[in-house]
Design an enzyme around this catalytic site. Structure first.
Site, short mmCIF file in Angstrom:
data_model
loop_
_atom_site.label_atom_id
_atom_site.label_comp_id
_atom_site.label_asym_id
_atom_site.label_seq_id
_atom_site.Cartn_x
_atom_site.Cartn_y
_atom_site.Cartn_z
CG ASN A 1 37.23 85.54 20.25
OD1 ASN A 1 36.05 85.82 20.50
ND2 ASN A 1 37.58 84.39 19.72
CG HIS B 1 42.49 86.58 14.69
ND1 HIS B 1 43.38 86.75 15.73
CD2 HIS B 1 41.59 85.68 15.13
CE1 HIS B 1 43.04 85.97 16.73
NE2 HIS B 1 41.95 85.31 16.40
CG MET B 2 36.37 89.45 11.26
SD MET B 2 35.85 90.64 9.98
CE MET B 2 35.74 92.13 10.93
CG HIS B 3 37.27 83.91 14.51
ND1 HIS B 3 37.79 82.64 14.63
CD2 HIS B 3 37.91 84.65 15.47
CE1 HIS B 3 38.69 82.61 15.58
NE2 HIS B 3 38.79 83.82 16.13
NE ARG C 1 38.94 77.09 2.55
CZ ARG C 1 37.80 77.75 2.29
NH1 ARG C 1 36.97 78.06 3.29
NH2 ARG C 1 37.48 78.11 1.06
CB ILE D 1 44.48 75.01 11.85
CG1 ILE D 1 45.29 73.80 11.44
CG2 ILE D 1 44.43 75.16 13.36
CD1 ILE D 1 46.78 73.92 11.77
P1 AMP Z 1 41.30 83.30 18.77
O1 AMP Z 1 40.90 82.24 19.77
O2 AMP Z 1 40.21 84.29 18.48
O3 AMP Z 1 42.61 83.95 19.13
O4 AMP Z 1 41.48 82.52 17.40
C1 AMP Z 1 42.66 81.89 17.02
C2 AMP Z 1 42.29 80.91 15.95
O5 AMP Z 1 43.46 80.56 15.24
C3 AMP Z 1 41.66 79.60 16.46
O6 AMP Z 1 40.36 79.44 15.91
C4 AMP Z 1 42.64 78.54 15.96
O7 AMP Z 1 41.99 77.34 15.54
C5 AMP Z 1 43.33 79.23 14.81
N1 AMP Z 1 44.65 78.77 14.47
C6 AMP Z 1 45.68 78.48 15.32
N2 AMP Z 1 46.77 78.11 14.63
C7 AMP Z 1 46.45 78.14 13.31
C8 AMP Z 1 47.15 77.86 12.10
N3 AMP Z 1 48.44 77.45 12.10
N4 AMP Z 1 46.48 77.99 10.93
C9 AMP Z 1 45.20 78.39 10.92
N5 AMP Z 1 44.48 78.70 12.03
C10 AMP Z 1 45.09 78.57 13.21
#
Ligand code: AMP
Ligand code: ZN
Length: 113
Positions: free
Chosen positions: A87, A100-102, A29, A31
């Site tokens: 992204n 990563h994939m959202h 999930r 954060i």
């Molecule tokens: P992006 O902006 O596509 O690189 O997405 C990175 C995502 O990682 C963001 O939505 C952050 O909220 C999420 N994120 C950053 N640190 C953590 C963490 N420790 N655990 C879970 N998600 C994280």
């Protein structure tokens, strides 16, 4: 990639709320969730971004979609709809340079733009 946040999550050095894990992929999930369901689906292997993909990675990338489909059903958002986002690069809003994939769902999404 010793200083990569998601490599540390893959190794278990940083805690995460995991919803899936196998030998190739982890899903946990976000954060800072942007929707009721906001899961990150991450290859265990470090790849900076889509820009760094090689042909050998294509089965792995296909697998991310299969896991997204499975998790969407598990989260109860498969029928209502969900959004998958990758992204790529700073201008697109990539902040963690480990591909990563959202998986986002559980609310009405606005148009892209
Ligand atoms: P992006 O902006 O596509 O690189 O997405 C990175 C995502 O990682 C963001 O939505 C952050 O909220 C999420 N994120 C950053 N640190 C953590 C963490 N420790 N655990 C879970 N998600 C994280
Ligand atoms: Zn990494």
């Amino acid at each position: 990639m010793s200083d990569c946040l998601f490599c540390k999550i893959v190794k278990g050095d940083i805690p995460s709320t995991n919803v899936y894990k196998d030998e190739q992929v982890i899903a946990f999930r976000d954060i800072n969730p942007a929707a009721p369901t906001h899961i990150l689906i991450v290859p265990n292997k470090h790849i900076d971004s889509v820009n760094m993909l090689i042909p050998d990675d294509e089965p792995l990338i296909g697998r991310l979609f299969g896991i997204a489909k499975m998790l969407a059903a598990q989260e109860g958002i498969a029928e209502g709809g969900y959004r998958l986002i990758v992204n790529t690069g700073a201008e697109a809003g990539q902040t963690v340079f480990h591909l990563h994939m959202h998986l986002l769902g559980g609310r009405q999404m606005k148009a892209l733009g």
